[in-house]
Design a protein around this motif. Structure first.
Motif, mmCIF file in Angstrom:
data_model
loop_
_atom_site.group_PDB
_atom_site.id
_atom_site.type_symbol
_atom_site.label_atom_id
_atom_site.label_comp_id
_atom_site.label_asym_id
_atom_site.label_seq_id
_atom_site.Cartn_x
_atom_site.Cartn_y
_atom_site.Cartn_z
ATOM 1 N N GLU A 162 0.826 -1.202 0.000
ATOM 2 C CA GLU A 162 0.000 0.000 0.000
ATOM 3 C C GLU A 162 0.859 1.251 0.000
ATOM 4 O OE1 GLU A 162 -2.375 -0.167 3.488
ATOM 5 O OE2 GLU A 162 -3.439 -1.968 2.863
ATOM 6 N N VAL A 163 1.901 1.195 0.800
ATOM 7 C CA VAL A 163 2.779 2.352 0.913
ATOM 8 C C VAL A 163 3.368 2.669 -0.453
ATOM 9 C CG1 VAL A 163 4.939 3.179 1.906
ATOM 10 C CG2 VAL A 163 3.279 1.946 3.337
ATOM 11 N N LYS A 164 3.794 1.645 -1.135
ATOM 12 C CA LYS A 164 4.407 1.791 -2.452
ATOM 13 C C LYS A 164 3.392 2.402 -3.428
ATOM 14 C CE LYS A 164 7.367 -1.243 -5.322
ATOM 15 N NZ LYS A 164 7.304 -0.537 -6.525
ATOM 16 N N ARG A 165 2.146 1.960 -3.294
ATOM 17 C CA ARG A 165 1.090 2.417 -4.198
ATOM 18 C C ARG A 165 0.743 3.901 -3.942
ATOM 19 N NH1 ARG A 165 -2.882 4.693 -5.615
ATOM 20 N NH2 ARG A 165 -4.992 3.977 -6.066
ATOM 21 N N LEU A 166 0.792 4.329 -2.688
ATOM 22 C CA LEU A 166 0.237 5.631 -2.339
ATOM 23 C C LEU A 166 1.251 6.735 -2.086
ATOM 24 C CD1 LEU A 166 -2.578 4.756 0.227
ATOM 25 C CD2 LEU A 166 -2.897 5.644 -2.069
ATOM 26 N N ALA A 167 2.377 6.387 -1.478
ATOM 27 C CA ALA A 167 3.209 7.417 -0.856
ATOM 28 C C ALA A 167 3.980 8.242 -1.864
ATOM 29 C CB ALA A 167 4.152 6.777 0.137
ATOM 30 N N ASP A 168 4.084 9.559 -1.574
ATOM 31 C CA ASP A 168 4.983 10.421 -2.329
ATOM 32 C C ASP A 168 6.367 10.363 -1.712
ATOM 33 O OD1 ASP A 168 2.973 11.439 -4.040
ATOM 34 O OD2 ASP A 168 2.247 12.675 -2.372
ATOM 35 N N ARG A 169 6.390 10.001 -0.455
ATOM 36 C CA ARG A 169 7.661 9.974 0.264
ATOM 37 C C ARG A 169 7.448 9.049 1.463
ATOM 38 N NH1 ARG A 169 9.834 13.999 3.793
ATOM 39 N NH2 ARG A 169 7.861 15.082 3.549
ATOM 40 N N VAL A 170 8.478 8.366 1.868
ATOM 41 C CA VAL A 170 8.363 7.451 3.003
ATOM 42 C C VAL A 170 9.322 7.899 4.088
ATOM 43 C CG1 VAL A 170 8.658 5.091 3.827
ATOM 44 C CG2 VAL A 170 7.700 5.503 1.557
ATOM 45 N N MET A 171 8.822 7.957 5.303
ATOM 46 C CA MET A 171 9.683 8.301 6.423
ATOM 47 C C MET A 171 9.728 7.077 7.325
ATOM 48 S SD MET A 171 8.721 11.089 9.267
ATOM 49 C CE MET A 171 9.339 10.947 10.921
ATOM 50 N N VAL A 172 10.917 6.645 7.683
ATOM 51 C CA VAL A 172 11.054 5.418 8.469
ATOM 52 C C VAL A 172 11.503 5.760 9.884
ATOM 53 C CG1 VAL A 172 12.059 3.120 8.550
ATOM 54 C CG2 VAL A 172 11.743 4.258 6.352
ATOM 55 N N LEU A 173 10.802 5.194 10.852
ATOM 56 C CA LEU A 173 11.206 5.367 12.249
ATOM 57 C C LEU A 173 11.731 4.032 12.763
ATOM 58 C CD1 LEU A 173 8.246 7.433 13.764
ATOM 59 C CD2 LEU A 173 10.589 8.231 13.393
ATOM 60 N N ARG A 174 12.738 4.097 13.583
ATOM 61 C CA ARG A 174 13.222 2.883 14.235
ATOM 62 C C ARG A 174 13.654 3.247 15.648
ATOM 63 N NH1 ARG A 174 17.173 1.046 10.746
ATOM 64 N NH2 ARG A 174 18.863 1.927 11.974
ATOM 65 N N ASP A 175 13.123 2.555 16.619
ATOM 66 C CA ASP A 175 13.461 2.777 18.032
ATOM 67 C C ASP A 175 13.320 4.238 18.439
ATOM 68 O OD1 ASP A 175 13.995 0.117 18.267
ATOM 69 O OD2 ASP A 175 16.130 0.347 17.827
ATOM 70 N N GLY A 176 12.281 4.889 17.931
ATOM 71 C CA GLY A 176 12.017 6.263 18.353
ATOM 72 C C GLY A 176 12.880 7.301 17.674
ATOM 73 N N GLU A 177 13.605 6.901 16.640
ATOM 74 C CA GLU A 177 14.458 7.868 15.957
ATOM 75 C C GLU A 177 14.207 7.819 14.461
ATOM 76 O OE1 GLU A 177 18.673 8.243 17.478
ATOM 77 O OE2 GLU A 177 18.117 6.276 18.234
ATOM 78 N N ASN A 178 14.569 8.881 13.755
ATOM 79 C CA ASN A 178 14.503 8.849 12.300
ATOM 80 C C ASN A 178 15.510 7.824 11.791
ATOM 81 O OD1 ASN A 178 13.818 11.902 13.010
ATOM 82 N ND2 ASN A 178 12.894 11.369 11.054
ATOM 83 N N ALA A 179 15.015 6.872 10.962
ATOM 84 C CA ALA A 179 15.941 5.870 10.425
ATOM 85 C C ALA A 179 16.241 6.144 8.970
ATOM 86 C CB ALA A 179 15.347 4.476 10.588
ATOM 87 N N GLY A 180 15.524 7.085 8.377
ATOM 88 C CA GLY A 180 15.815 7.438 6.994
ATOM 89 C C GLY A 180 14.557 7.796 6.227
#
Lengths: 506, 346, 326
Positions: free
Chosen positions: A205-223
């Motif tokens: 779904e994310v691939k279908r919809l997103a203009d941009r993806v923000m990834v969180l890991r352990d409470g921090e920005n992961a990329g």
């Protein structure tokens, strides 16, 4: 895109809960007319971040800017006033009211101090149209499917002129068709200038919809991943922070004797359908189908929650008629239910107690006394075996992430060494890392000779884990697919009955 | 940590409550043994306006005979009467006047009182106990007087319903029995007992039923209303406890049957007196609660000072009943108002 | 233990404050009276706690006390039954009432509030009908039987102070109840189903049986309480005996830390809770506070206690959070 002033910006957000640093210096920016997907394992901080934006939680440090101006969001109302609306995973609607009343709940148009129902209905129409809902505003909510209710919730958000719409796992209980419909609504909203923050575990779904993806890991920005770079592997890689090539790793597990045999079974949900199938020891059988196909009812009937209306159930050759779950458990059948928080766990009880509960009677001491030592040992063993992340065994189950809660449910059953394991949506709302662990566990249990029957709405999961798949459609088994025949198209064709071919591209 | 918080909050609460009440208690009721005056207690069998009149008598006597008087009205039957008595004994009062709810079954409690302080009874007697004397009325005689009032109201005879708070009490039993015996023209025998629920048929008068309400006002009124519905040809209602007649009157008024259903009363509730004045109630048999309270305190205060002369002869101070009808109402009412007004006018 | 520290401290505070203001409070006579009341009400509160812990409610306790309190003397005095036979009938009556409540609640899925509210009316009416509203009592007879409620047991090495028998009955019952609740499988079942009945059922717990058992325990202790109250008062008015007592029991359970949502509560807390109420009654009278204010003061204290407890919980949670941050 990055050159314009962001509509909404979060800088250096930090939030602590007792024992956990939920967010650490997290940044987020959202452009106008953008769909930003926020992904991450459970416990990565997505929900906390969204709660902060929706005014449910405050920040310990950091700032939030709207149109470049710092703002403070002190309450849900404040957030709504600023044009930020959160569509919850569990919908916040009143089933006993009609659609218009739900849309205007708390802001009812009045005439002479009484609710002006005609005006509410009229005003609702516009918003219902925006979300593509062709129903009367006077329809009682309880007559609507989950998917349509969600659209009502979105219409409600639009009615307060929301500029930022936050959707938390919106498709988790939608059918394929409803999901498609929702995507169209999202596209339409984006065209109208609404910005969306979209949280999902479903990377397709994310691939279908997103203009941009923000990834969180352990409470921090992961990329972050910009639109052209969004791939499944890249997203998972950032979420987990390691290689996940062994995701659906399978060991050969030769099927043994028939562990569960169902013949002509009739359930309350579909009294006119008769179900017959078998599951062998060491076999993993998936049940696919759309919402309402009768999967949950089937599993609950097998577990004795509901009594069958007819037919026979044989567990390891012995005919049974379970009147309650305790009889199923005694016969070696266990169920990890779909609604983990209501049926699977006692949230206010400790991890230890949740694991031990089903075994209290079996391991009781003389005189019916409670065997605390045995429970502590079982719990410790399960915490280690299943890698349950909890500070200690006495922690309340409430404070665990979804994945760890599911592991506690599984631990409860594994401590009893069941012969037939029934799983209903075993990885719903669970992050990728825990999913992988649960798949490995299913694989391992099958290798040990446990018969596993699981129901799932996630196509990838059904395809990846099952030895064999039963596809249900409107209460009957529409077909059975062996591993060699398993394709997404084949499953969807059976799951949707006649009108198959039109709905298949995910 | 958490407990200190609770303690703090509670201590403040308790202190403020008790300080607030300390102030009021030193002026009137509490106090206990802090001064040289004797402290006597007056215990009723429940809460009623009847007892409020008695309380006035208690206050007047306390002033006159220089005593400290505590009035206790048990809100919840025998359990709370027992508790209140025990607490009075803990306070070390010099004498207790009690209206026992049931003298036979409260022998223990009465013994407990008589072992620890001076015991007298009022309103209802406990002849088997060690009570020093009894202040009250002969309820059987009063009941018969009430029966005569019914006869006057219904010279041609008719059907009668009886309403009372509790039948368990000796005074209620005796009043009712006196009433029944009079209506059925039986001989004087206060030990007779006709069970309720049985219809009693005499030559001219039929007693249909006796309804109890357990001192529950709403029940008392509902009882009266139900009776009118159940017996369309009912000709007379008799209320044996002070609050019963006004409810009977209300019910009869609502049913539009004034005149058709006669009402005969007991005691001097304001509503009852008003009803007599308006000609809606035939008459009432009154006790004199004011004097119950007054005489009880007088006797107890005297005994506390060692004065045996206050005791009535034979251990029974009879406060006779009176019949109040329209012709002597004004006189009685003025007297009652005067009695109640007395403490203020002094 | 930690859970009942707050309410225990409250009890001590009230006792100390009362005895400072009126030393009569500490006389053996008064203390014996207060703890006897505590024992009598404690018995029924312990039973009520079981129902509350399973997430239910029993409003019929007071009426059942009234009914059993009438049936016992009725059988013994008017029908000439022997005391053991009459006690057996009363015990069976309690068990039967609890069983009926439990079955209606679990099998017919009726709301506990409704079932027991109807029970409240039914048993009261039955008590009045059976007795013809006649006051019941044992007169001067059956002194031995009455010792169950009125007896006193001397303490070794202490003179002038004896333990009233209802206190001993309550303590024995309390210890048994606490052991059952915390140390046996069945007690833990009740705690579990009080928190989440569905999850307990899905874990193989016979939730229906446990719910029924809780109501049976409650009604049976109410029947026992009915017997004790009857023996103690020796004066049972069918229309009023035990009236309102269920609310004392429920209030004690709440004061003692039971959650009306179920799943939480301790027997010790309930006993301390009822003790707080009895001492309050006593101190109101000993301090010369207008007795009309009794309910008001007790209501305010319960409300204050529950509020303070809730605030303290939040405060403790924020303290814990702060401590972990540091």
């Amino acid at each position: 895109m990055s050159s314009t002033t962001p509509l909404l910006e979060v800088r250096g957000a930090t939030k602590r809960y007792p024992g956990v640093l939920a967010l650490r210096d997290v940044n987020l920016s959202l452009q106008p007319s953008e769909v930003l997907a926020v992904i991450g394992e459970n416990g990565a901080g997505k929900s906390t971040l969204m709660k902060v934006l929706a005014g449910i939680q405050g920040l310990d440090a950091g700032e939030i800017l709207l149109d470049g101006k710092p703002i403070r969001i002190r309450s849900v109302q404040a957030s709504l006033d600023l044009g930020i609306a959160l569509i919850h995973q569990e919908l916040n609607l009143c089933e006993n009211l009609d659609v218009a009343a739900n849309i205007f709940l708390g802001r009812e148009p009045l005439r002479h101090g009484l609710i002006h129902e005609a005006r509410a209905a009229e005003a609702s129409r516009k918003f219902l149209q925006m979300v593509g809902l062709d129903i009367s505003p006077r329809t009682p909510l309880h007559q609507l499917t989950i998917g349509r209710r969600q659209l009502v919730e979105i219409a409600k958000a639009l009615s307060i002129n929301a500029r930022v719409l936050i959707m938390d796992e919106p498709t988790s209980s939608l059918t394929q068709h409803e999901t498609e419909n929702l995507f169209e609504v999202v596209d339409r909203l984006r065209e109208r200038g609404v910005s969306l923050v979209y949280i999902s575990h479903r990377l397709g779904e994310v691939k279908r919809l997103a203009d941009r993806v923000m990834v969180l890991r352990d409470g921090e920005n992961a990329g972050e991943i910009s639109k052209q770079d969004i791939t499944h592997d890249k997203m998972v890689g950032l979420m987990v922070g390691r290689d996940i090539s062994r995701f659906y790793d399978r060991h050969p597990h030769p099927a043994g004797d028939v562990a569960l045999a169902v013949e002509q079974l009739r359930t309350h949900a579909h009294p006119r359908r008769r179900l017959s199938f078998q599951v062998r020891a060491g076999e993993i059988v998936g049940i696919a189908g759309l919402v309402g196909a009768g999967r949950t009812e089937l599993l609950e009937t097998l577990f004795g929650v509901e009594r069958p209306l007819g037919g026979t159930i044989k567990v390891r050759g012995e005919a049974t008629r379970f009147r309650a779950p305790r009889e199923a458990i005694a016969a070696g059948v266990a169920l990890a239910p779909e609604d983990r928080k209501q049926h699977g766990l006692i949230l206010e009880s400790s991890v230890e107690e949740n694991i031990g509960m089903a075994g209290w009677f079996r391991h009781r001491l003389a005189g019916g006394f409670f065997n605390r030592r045995r429970q502590a040992a079982d719990a410790q063993a399960m915490i280690e075996k299943l890698n349950i992340k909890t500070p200690h065994a006495r922690q309340m189950a409430l404070y665990l992430s979804g994945g760890n809660q599911q592991k506690v449910v599984l631990g409860k059953w594994l401590a009893l060494a069941p012969r037939v394991l029934l799983l209903d949506e075993p990885t719903r709302g669970i992050d990728v890392g825990a999913k992988e662990e649960i798949y490995h566990l299913m694989d391992q249990l099958a290798a040990e000779g446990v018969a596993i029957l699981f129901a799932s709405s996630e196509m990838e999961e059904v395809l990846g884990v099952s030895d064999r798949v039963l596809v249900m459609h409107q209460g009957r088994i529409a077909g059975e697919l062996a591993r060699s025949q398993l394709t997404e198209e084949a499953v969807m064709q059976l799951a949707t009955g006649a009108e198959t071919t039109t709905v298949s591209n995910l | 940590m958490r407990c200190s918080f609770v303690v703090g909050a509670m201590a403040v609460l308790l202190l403020s409550v008790s300080l607030g009440c300390q102030k009021s208690s030193s002026t009137s009721s509490g106090g206990g043994n802090s001064d040289s005056r004797p402290t006597v207690a007056y215990v009723t069998n429940g809460i009623a306006s009847f007892w409020v009149v008695a309380e006035k008598g208690v206050e007047a006597a306390a002033k006159k005979f220089d005593a400290n008087a505590l009035v206790r009205m048990p809100p919840k039957g025998p359990g709370s009467q027992k508790r209140m008595v025990q607490e009075l004994l803990t306070l070390g009062v010099d004498g207790i006047a009690i209206s026992p709810i049931s003298s036979d079954n409260q022998a223990d409690l009465l013994r407990e009182i008589s072992e620890r302080t001076k015991l007298i009874t009022h309103d209802a007697d406990a002849p088997k106990s060690d009570r020093i004397c009894y202040v009250g009325m002969d309820n059987y005689v009063a009941g018969r007087a009430c029966g005569r009032l019914v006869k006057e109201a219904l010279p041609e005879g008719g059907t009668i319903m009886i309403f009372v708070g509790r039948l368990e009490q000796a005074n209620a039993k005796l009043r009712r029995q006196g009433l029944i015996d009079e209506l059925l023209d039986r001989s004087d025998d206060s030990s007779r007992y006709d069970p309720p629920n049985a219809t009693l048929k005499g030559e001219k008068y039929t007693i249909l039923d006796t309804r109890t309400d357990g001192f529950d006002n709403s029940k008392a009124k509902a009882n009266a209303q139900d009776a009118i519905v159940k017996y369309p040809d009912l000709s007379c209602m008799v209320g044996l406890f002070a609050y019963n007649p006004p409810f009977c009157l209300d019910a009869v008024r609502e049913a539009g049957k004034i005149g058709q259903i006669k009402i005969v009363a007991f005691d001097e509730d304001f509503g009852t007196l008003q009803g007599i004045e308006d000609g809606e109630i035939a008459g009432t048999v009154v006790q004199n609660p004011y004097r119950y309270g007054y005489e009880s305190v007088r006797i107890l205060a005297g005994l506390a000072r060692g004065d045996e002369s206050v005791l009535p002869e034979g251990g029974f101070l009879e406060i006779p009943h009176r019949i109040i009808k329209k012709d002597n109402l004004q006189e009685f009412w003025t007297e009652l108002k005067h009695l109640l007004g007395e403490p203020d006018s002094e | 233990m930690k859970k009942i520290l707050g309410i225990s401290t409250l009890l001590v505070v009230i006792c100390v404050a009362t005895s400072v203001m009126n030393p009569q409070f500490l006389t053996a006579y008064n203390l014996q009276n207060v703890i006897r009341w505590t024992g009598l009400f404690g018995v029924i509160s312990i039973g009520a706690a079981f129902v509350i812990i399973t997430g239910g409610i029993d409003l019929s306790i007071g009426s059942l006390i009234g009914l059993t309190g009438c049936v016992l003397p009725l059988l013994i005095m008017q029908h000439g039954w022997s005391a053991p036979a009459a006690l057996l009938v009363v015990a069976l009556l309690g068990l039967g009432v609890g069983l009926t409540h439990g079955l209606l609640i679990t099998k017919l899925k009726l709301r506990p509030f409704v079932v027991t509210l109807c029970g409240l009316m039914i048993y009261r009416g039955l008590a009045r009908w059976l007795t013809g509203d006649q006051t019941q009592g044992f007169g001067q007879e059956h002194e031995t039987l009455r010792l169950l409620a009125t007896g006193k047991v001397p303490l070794p090495f202490v003179t002038g102070f004896e333990i009233p028998s209802p206190v001993l009955i309550m303590l024995a019952l309390g210890v048994a109840a606490a052991v059952f609740l915390n140390k046996t499988v069945y007690g833990r079942y009740m705690l579990a189903l009080g928190r989440n009945e569905q999850a307990a059922r899905y874990s193989g717990i016979n939730t229906d049986a446990m719910t029924i058992l809780a109501y049976m325990i409650c009604s049976t202790t109410a029947a026992l309480g009915g017997v004790l109250f009857a023996l103690d008062f020796n004066l049972i008015q069918p229309a009023g005996h035990g009236d309102f007592y269920e609310l004392y029991a429920i209030a004690a359970a709440v004061l003692g830390g039971c959650s009306l949502r179920g799943g939480e509560g301790s027997i010790a807390g309930v006993i301390v809770g009822i003790a707080v109420m009895r001492v309050l009654y006593n101190s109101i009278n000993l301090l010369g506070i207008d007795t009309q204010l009794e309910f008001t003061i007790i209501g305010v204290v319960i409300l204050g206690g529950v509020t303070a407890d809730e605030l303290a919980k939040r405060w403790a949670a924020s303290r814990r959070a702060a401590a972990e941050r540091a």
